[in-house]
Design a protein around this motif. Structure first.
Motif, PDB file in Angstrom:
ATOM      1  N   ILE A 185      -4.253  -3.897  -6.395  1.00 34.63           N
ATOM      2  CA  ILE A 185      -3.794  -5.098  -6.436  1.00 34.63           C
ATOM      3  C   ILE A 185      -5.035  -6.335  -6.638  1.00 34.63           C
ATOM      4  N   GLY A 186      -5.486  -6.863  -5.730  1.00 33.31           N
ATOM      5  CA  GLY A 186      -6.630  -7.588  -5.980  1.00 33.31           C
ATOM      6  C   GLY A 186      -7.416  -7.529  -6.928  1.00 33.31           C
ATOM      7  N   ALA A 187      -7.666  -6.370  -8.212  1.00 36.36           N
ATOM      8  CA  ALA A 187      -8.821  -6.121  -9.011  1.00 36.36           C
ATOM      9  C   ALA A 187      -7.354  -7.316 -10.346  1.00 36.36           C
ATOM     10  N   ALA A 188      -6.508  -6.491 -10.142  1.00 35.03           N
ATOM     11  CA  ALA A 188      -5.244  -6.831 -11.116  1.00 35.03           C
ATOM     12  C   ALA A 188      -4.913  -8.349 -11.152  1.00 35.03           C
ATOM     13  N   ARG A 189      -4.836  -8.878  -9.867  1.00 33.08           N
ATOM     14  CA  ARG A 189      -4.863 -10.413  -9.882  1.00 33.08           C
ATOM     15  C   ARG A 189      -5.994 -10.923 -10.349  1.00 33.08           C
ATOM     16  N   GLN A 190      -7.324 -10.881 -10.022  1.00 32.20           N
ATOM     17  CA  GLN A 190      -8.568 -11.730 -10.206  1.00 32.20           C
ATOM     18  C   GLN A 190      -8.580 -11.432 -11.598  1.00 32.20           C
ATOM     19  N   ALA A 191      -8.792 -10.164 -12.543  1.00 30.35           N
ATOM     20  CA  ALA A 191      -8.388 -10.241 -13.255  1.00 30.35           C
ATOM     21  C   ALA A 191      -7.394 -11.569 -13.934  1.00 30.35           C
ATOM     22  N   ALA A 192      -5.855 -11.351 -13.552  1.00 31.70           N
ATOM     23  CA  ALA A 192      -4.746 -12.201 -14.833  1.00 31.70           C
ATOM     24  C   ALA A 192      -5.281 -13.480 -13.617  1.00 31.70           C
ATOM     25  N   GLN A 193      -6.388 -14.148 -12.775  1.00 28.84           N
ATOM     26  CA  GLN A 193      -6.411 -15.509 -12.503  1.00 28.84           C
ATOM     27  C   GLN A 193      -7.539 -15.612 -13.902  1.00 28.84           C
ATOM     28  N   GLN A 194      -8.771 -15.002 -13.697  1.00 29.93           N
ATOM     29  CA  GLN A 194      -9.906 -14.885 -14.711  1.00 29.93           C
ATOM     30  C   GLN A 194      -9.743 -15.090 -15.791  1.00 29.93           C
ATOM     31  N   TRP A 195      -8.538 -14.495 -16.864  1.00 27.93           N
ATOM     32  CA  TRP A 195      -8.453 -14.221 -18.448  1.00 27.93           C
ATOM     33  C   TRP A 195      -7.092 -15.403 -18.730  1.00 27.93           C
ATOM     34  N   GLN A 196      -6.451 -16.112 -17.596  1.00 29.81           N
ATOM     35  CA  GLN A 196      -5.369 -16.375 -18.238  1.00 29.81           C
ATOM     36  C   GLN A 196      -4.244 -15.470 -18.566  1.00 29.81           C
ATOM     37  N   CYS A 197      -4.325 -14.547 -18.650  1.00 27.58           N
ATOM     38  CA  CYS A 197      -3.147 -13.162 -18.877  1.00 27.58           C
ATOM     39  C   CYS A 197      -2.680 -12.754 -18.209  1.00 27.58           C
ATOM     40  N   LEU A 198      -1.550 -11.540 -18.145  1.00 26.08           N
ATOM     41  CA  LEU A 198      -0.903 -10.778 -17.682  1.00 26.08           C
ATOM     42  C   LEU A 198      -1.392  -9.565 -17.640  1.00 26.08           C
ATOM     43  N   VAL A 199      -1.458  -8.857 -16.606  1.00 33.21           N
ATOM     44  CA  VAL A 199      -2.455  -7.487 -16.731  1.00 33.21           C
ATOM     45  C   VAL A 199      -1.264  -6.702 -16.239  1.00 33.21           C
ATOM     46  N   VAL A 200      -1.490  -5.133 -17.156  1.00 31.44           N
ATOM     47  CA  VAL A 200      -1.033  -4.240 -16.515  1.00 31.44           C
ATOM     48  C   VAL A 200      -2.203  -3.112 -15.935  1.00 31.44           C
ATOM     49  N   LEU A 201      -2.311  -2.966 -14.735  1.00 34.08           N
ATOM     50  CA  LEU A 201      -3.532  -1.834 -14.487  1.00 34.08           C
ATOM     51  C   LEU A 201      -2.633  -0.631 -13.571  1.00 34.08           C
ATOM     52  N   LYS A 202      -3.450  -0.107 -14.981  1.00 40.65           N
ATOM     53  CA  LYS A 202      -2.367   1.613 -15.432  1.00 40.65           C
ATOM     54  C   LYS A 202      -2.666   2.565 -14.237  1.00 40.65           C
ATOM     55  N   GLY A 203      -2.188   3.045 -13.321  1.00 38.32           N
ATOM     56  CA  GLY A 203      -2.342   4.600 -12.294  1.00 38.32           C
ATOM     57  C   GLY A 203      -0.537   4.989 -11.301  1.00 38.32           C
ATOM     58  N   SER A 204      -1.248   5.445 -10.497  1.00 44.47           N
ATOM     59  CA  SER A 204      -0.151   5.789  -9.829  1.00 44.47           C
ATOM     60  C   SER A 204       0.097   4.604  -8.941  1.00 44.47           C
ATOM     61  N   GLY A 205       1.241   3.822  -9.142  1.00 41.28           N
ATOM     62  CA  GLY A 205       1.888   2.480  -8.411  1.00 41.28           C
ATOM     63  C   GLY A 205       1.243   1.682  -9.782  1.00 41.28           C
ATOM     64  N   GLY A 263       0.965  -1.029   0.060  1.00 40.25           N
ATOM     65  CA  GLY A 263       0.147  -0.178   0.165  1.00 40.25           C
ATOM     66  C   GLY A 263       1.081   1.365   0.218  1.00 40.25           C
ATOM     67  N   LEU A 264       2.025   1.228   0.707  1.00 37.47           N
ATOM     68  CA  LEU A 264       3.795   2.103   0.313  1.00 37.47           C
ATOM     69  C   LEU A 264       3.145   2.297  -0.958  1.00 37.47           C
ATOM     70  N   PHE A 265       2.999   2.112  -2.631  1.00 41.71           N
ATOM     71  CA  PHE A 265       3.569   2.152  -3.393  1.00 41.71           C
ATOM     72  C   PHE A 265       2.888   2.225  -4.728  1.00 41.71           C
ATOM     73  N   THR A 266       1.004   2.323  -4.331  1.00 43.85           N
ATOM     74  CA  THR A 266      -0.105   1.971  -5.160  1.00 43.85           C
ATOM     75  C   THR A 266      -1.033   3.335  -5.046  1.00 43.85           C
ATOM     76  N   LEU A 267      -2.155   4.176  -5.123  1.00 44.60           N
ATOM     77  CA  LEU A 267      -3.232   4.819  -5.095  1.00 44.60           C
ATOM     78  C   LEU A 267      -2.651   5.320  -4.383  1.00 44.60           C
ATOM     79  N   HIS A 268      -3.166   6.341  -3.272  1.00 45.47           N
ATOM     80  CA  HIS A 268      -2.798   7.323  -2.487  1.00 45.47           C
ATOM     81  C   HIS A 268      -1.468   6.981  -1.320  1.00 45.47           C
ATOM     82  N   GLY A 269      -1.275   5.764  -1.686  1.00 40.00           N
ATOM     83  CA  GLY A 269       0.409   5.370  -1.480  1.00 40.00           C
ATOM     84  C   GLY A 269       1.415   6.252  -1.685  1.00 40.00           C
ATOM     85  N   ARG A 270       1.244   6.284  -3.152  1.00 42.31           N
ATOM     86  CA  ARG A 270       2.887   6.667  -3.773  1.00 42.31           C
ATOM     87  C   ARG A 270       2.749   8.411  -3.408  1.00 42.31           C
TER      88      ARG A 270
END
Length: 526
Positions: A420-440, A207-214
């Motif tokens: 983090i949870g959303a990106a991991r969910q999408a990667a597992q659901q679609w069996q692919c690599l996910v790059v969720l853009k934004g702060s961190g 949490g120190l490196f994404t969303l408001h943490g950065r």
């Protein structure tokens, strides 16, 4: 301070893992050892960051985070600093002092024995503040909102123009997600007014490196609290033993391959770019997005770059703005390409018809923008995306939060509370690599591993930089061999994401950054 090791991928540990590590270390050490080390490390960092500070305000909660602050106060007082201690009672509520944990109670006794006096108010002025109110144990739901003067102290810490050093995490910020507590979110300014520092204990928290943490953690340091009690800056930290949150890592450098003199363009691979719906299709030309992606692929090191603008004719004149190095191709010619295909940048409604062929036959495939929106609205394309995992090469999705929310059938606010949870969910659901853009930016893989990118800044908040990222990723995947799996693409993907942000970090401050300039500033790895 400890000399920094050149280790670019420090582990990220969840709250649960931090507690397990704390319990394991405490069971092998004399009581109070970890708190003593935490306080001493905090004091050393405070003296290094603000050596000329005269008055230091330490706002302490009643738990172990406050105990760390009390122990730091002892060392700062011994170093000749004027220390003003504000101490809450009863775990952030009103209550008896003996409700504090045993180590925190001992810290208070030690502080009082050292001649320090606790106050229930902040000082009139200070040069440095130390936030020791609440650490990883604070609950963030509205029903758990703390009571008492500590809340007003936190407001002062959030609004001050003075430097603030946070112990473990900024108080009220989730260590796992970077989201503010529900009871605090509406009261937090958009950005800090002064410099912010965080000393993370035992391990680095995601949490120190994404969303408001950065913004609110600021410059992050690590105190592993081992026998030598070193302090590491986060982008130079040596990784600790064990894995992060299912393999979480902080990406703070690129690990680039070494280039040999005996090379040729085929070794760097081909990149095809499919998108850029032409003006004549719907009266809304989006050719620029695909041209930006192609330019990025070219400058990021692809051996050859080929482009097809959707809705255009092979008989049409070459559109302006396309570098001579970029080759135009018909749609069938591009779909037969070996290497990597970047699909969707400015693709508009026409990209949907091209997606079945791309999903079935592309080597490495980067799906961005309108390609993601088309998949979100089509059950058939979603099924094809899942089937691709066992039939073709690695797939990378590069959504911004709204695009990923569409793919996961949720809303952006919900997604942002746990990126983090959303990106991991999408990667597992679609069996692919996910790059969720934004702060961190969060990069996630199908096996649960993830990384948070530590490069980039607000200069990237302009149109077209996402297209540049897609092209940069395409270039880094282009040289993967036929039959490559997503695991083969993991490291090149991390390199691409970091280098894209690094280009913005190193852009001259006196020059305006645009997406086209960003694309031209990319460098081939190695």
């Amino acid at each position: 301070m400890h000399p920094a090791a050149d280790r670019p991928y420090p582990a990220l540990l969840s709250t649960q893992q931090i507690r397990a590590r704390e319990h394991g270390m405490a069971s092998q050490l004399p009581r109070y050892t970890l708190m003593a080390r935490a306080g001493e490390a905090t004091a050393r960092l405070a003296l290094a960051l603000a050596p000329h500070a005269r008055q230091i305000w330490i706002a302490c909660g009643a738990g172990n985070n406050g105990g760390d602050g009390l122990e730091a106060a002892i060392h700062l007082r011994a170093a000749g600093k004027a220390v003003h201690l504000s101490l809450a009672t009863g775990a952030g509520r009103t209550g008896p002092a003996d409700a504090a944990p045993a180590d925190a109670a001992q810290a208070l006794q030690r502080a009082q024995a050292a001649g320090l006096v606790c106050s229930n108010a902040p000082p009139a002025d200070f040069d440095l503040a130390i936030d020791a109110l609440w650490g990883i144990g604070l609950r963030t739901d509205t029903a758990s909102m703390p009571q008492g003067p500590a809340l007003s102290w936190l407001q002062q810490l959030l609004h001050t123009e003075r430097d603030v050093l946070c112990i473990d995490t900024p108080s009220g910020l989730s260590a796992d997600t970077g989201a503010w507590a529900d009871w605090l979110a509406d009261a937090v300014p958009q950005a800090p007014r002064g410099r912010r520092f965080t000393l993370s204990m035992l391990g680095l928290k995601p949490g120190l490196f994404t969303l408001h943490g950065r913004d609110w953690a600021g410059e992050v340091w690590l105190a592993p609290l081992d026998a030598h009690n070193p302090i590491w800056r986060c982008d130079q930290a040596a990784p600790l033993d064990g894995t992060g949150l299912d393999g979480g890592r902080l990406v703070s450098h690129a690990q680039a391959p070494t280039l040999v003199h005996h090379s040729h363009k085929g070794q760097f691979g081909d990149v095809g770019v499919l998108g850029g719906q032409a003006w004549g299709a719907e009266g809304q030309g989006m050719e620029g997005a695909a041209i930006l992606a192609a330019s990025a692929a070219l400058h990021a090191g692809a051996g050859r770059v080929m482009l097809h603008l959707l809705g255009s004719s092979t008989q049409s004149a070459r559109p302006a703005g396309i570098a001579a190095d970029i080759m135009l191709r018909s749609l069938p010619g591009l779909q037969a390409l070996r290497g990597s295909l970047v699909c969707g940048c400015g693709g508009g409604s026409l990209v949907a018809a091209a997606l079945p062929q791309a999903l079935a036959h592309a080597g490495s495939l980067v799906l961005d923008a309108d390609a993601l929106n088309a998949i979100a609205s089509s059950a058939a394309l979603q099924q094809a995306l899942v089937q691709r995992a066992s039939l073709a090469g690695p797939t990378v999705l590069t959504p911004h939060p709204l695009e990923l929310a569409r793919l996961l059938a949720t809303d952006t606010a919900t997604l942002q509370r746990d990126r983090i949870g959303a990106a991991r969910q999408a990667a597992q659901q679609w069996q692919c690599l996910v790059v969720l853009k934004g702060s961190g930016t969060v990069v996630a893989a199908p096996d649960g591993r993830y990384a948070i990118n530590h490069s980039g800044n607000a200069r990237l908040s302009i149109g077209g930089t996402g297209d540049v990222l897609a092209g940069c990723i395409g270039a880094h995947l282009a040289a993967l061999p036929p039959g490559a799996a997503w695991a083969d693409a993991w490291q090149p993907l991390l390199n691409a994401v970091w280098l894209h942000g690094h280009a913005a970090d190193t852009w001259p401050p006196q020059r305006m950054l645009t997406a086209s300039r960003l694309a031209r500033s990319l460098q081939r790895p190695g």
